[in-house]
Scaffold this active site. Structure first.
Site, PDB file in Angstrom:
ATOM      1  N   HIS A  35      -3.842  -1.074  -1.269  1.00  0.00           N
ATOM      2  CA  HIS A  35      -4.180  -1.127  -2.690  1.00  0.00           C
ATOM      3  C   HIS A  35      -3.115  -1.855  -3.507  1.00  0.00           C
ATOM      4  CE1 HIS A  35      -2.223   3.142  -3.367  1.00  0.00           C
ATOM      5  NE2 HIS A  35      -1.379   2.276  -2.867  1.00  0.00           N
ATOM      6  N   ASN A  36      -3.596  -2.541  -4.534  1.00  0.00           N
ATOM      7  CA  ASN A  36      -2.760  -3.242  -5.526  1.00  0.00           C
ATOM      8  C   ASN A  36      -2.074  -4.495  -4.998  1.00  0.00           C
ATOM      9  OD1 ASN A  36      -3.301  -0.913  -7.141  1.00  0.00           O
ATOM     10  ND2 ASN A  36      -1.519   0.088  -6.234  1.00  0.00           N
TER      11      ASN A  36
END
Length: 353
Positions: free
Chosen positions: A242-243
């Site tokens: 994620h991210n």
């Protein structure tokens, strides 16, 4: 029975802007390596290490640079870059099935989903509420397109691709079977030894002309979207947490693992098995060799490696044994340096007297 694709050498030359040396009417029915080509094949020489196979090749014609063509007695297509010419011509001989436009009767499409009339939706595919499928998109059998997800024009999804909700995909993106885009990121808060889940409320945004390999996973962001730039190429079995942000035209080979919130620049190349820790940044134009563990940010373009190179097993065992002795060696070296300093200091004092 599989039909035969056939082009004249002149037609292929026109497609890539090549100069024909030989019979322009020669029929070509496929592409092959110099070692495996026959009289109906077009081959190419791009890597100098394969030049030794050129004189004995049975290929009907060969893509060559002007320099290589000068010493070649056979038929040739002369181009500036044989590998790029081969890449362009490969699409003429690609036998990948092209699905007809329309929605298969077994597919499930939400009433408020938008599917362009020129798109193809395969058997047992599911398109959830609010999803939008662009012109010319091909969605294979058993794919799932989550709520509010968008696939831009010309996209191609092999069978059994899964897009979770709120995944935005640009134009001309290809995704191979087993890929999962938008799964929940690995986010937890520790409360007295117990892990409390953090909702992953971001999405995934993927640019144009991206390729995603089989069984590759791209997690959704915790807050903002995980970002994949234009022209990014991802091999099979890659994990993107994620991210993460990946810059335009970066390429990664199989089994790369990118930890959360890492940022990778443009035009980077990560070889197979590379791992990145989280929350670091890699600048543009970086090449990371296979199996490297990147534990800190890279701020200068160039090539980077870690780990040990292959060596015979017996030698490797000796090297591994020496690694275990490094602490003791360092301690002994420090002791020797202190003794040497003492002797040097004593000698200097004697000469001054």
């Amino acid at each position: 029975m599989m039909s035969t694709l056939s082009y004249t050498l002149g037609q292929l030359a026109a497609h890539v802007g090549a100069q024909v040396r030989g019979d322009a009417d020669l029929p070509i029915q496929g592409l092959a390596t110099l070692q495996e080509a026959g009289p109906a094949h077009l081959s190419f020489l791009a890597n100098p290490q394969y030049r030794k196979y050129l004189p004995e090749s049975r290929a009907g014609a060969v893509l060559l640079t002007a320099a290589d063509a000068d010493g070649f007695a056979g038929t040739a297509l002369v181009v500036a870059n044989p590998y790029l010419a081969y890449a362009s011509l490969s699409h003429l001989f690609d036998r990948k099935p092209r699905a007809a436009a329309g929605i298969h009767p077994t597919a499930i499409v939400a009433a408020d989903a938008e599917v362009d009339p020129s798109a193809s939706v395969g058997a047992y595919a599911v398109i959830e509420s609010g999803a939008r499928i662009g012109a010319g998109v091909s969605i294979g059998a058993h794919c799932v397109i989550g709520a509010r997800s968008v696939i831009g024009e010309g996209g191609w999804l092999a069978p059994r691709v899964t897009l979770y909700h709120d995944v935005n995909i640009g134009a001309r993106v290809s995704i191979q079977s087993g890929a999962v885009i938008g799964g929940e990121g690995f986010g937890f808060a520790n409360e007295k030894g117990v892990w409390q889940k953090i909702a992953q409320i971001g999405g995934v945004t993927i640019g144009d002309d991206v390729e995603i390999g089989a069984n590759t996973t791209i997690d959704r962001g915790a807050l903002s979207d995980t970002l994949i730039g234009n022209g990014v190429k991802l091999d099979n079995q890659i994990m993107i947490a994620h991210n993460v942000q990946i810059g335009d035209h970066t390429a990664m080979a199989a089994c790369v693992g990118i930890s959360g919130s890492a940022k990778i620049g443009r035009h980077c190349m990560l070889a197979g098995g590379v791992g990145l820790v989280g929350h670091i940044e890699i600048c543009d134009n970086v090449f990371v060799t296979g199996m490297t563990m990147v534990t800190r940010s890279i701020t200068e373009p160039g090539s980077y490696s870690s780990g040990t190179a292959m060596q015979p097993a017996a030698e490797w065992k000796k090297s591994a044994a020496r690694i275990r002795q490094l602490d003791d060696m360092a301690r002994r070296l420090q002791q020797l340096e202190k003794r040497l300093a003492a002797v040097t200091s004593s000698g200097d004092a004697s000469s001054d007297a």
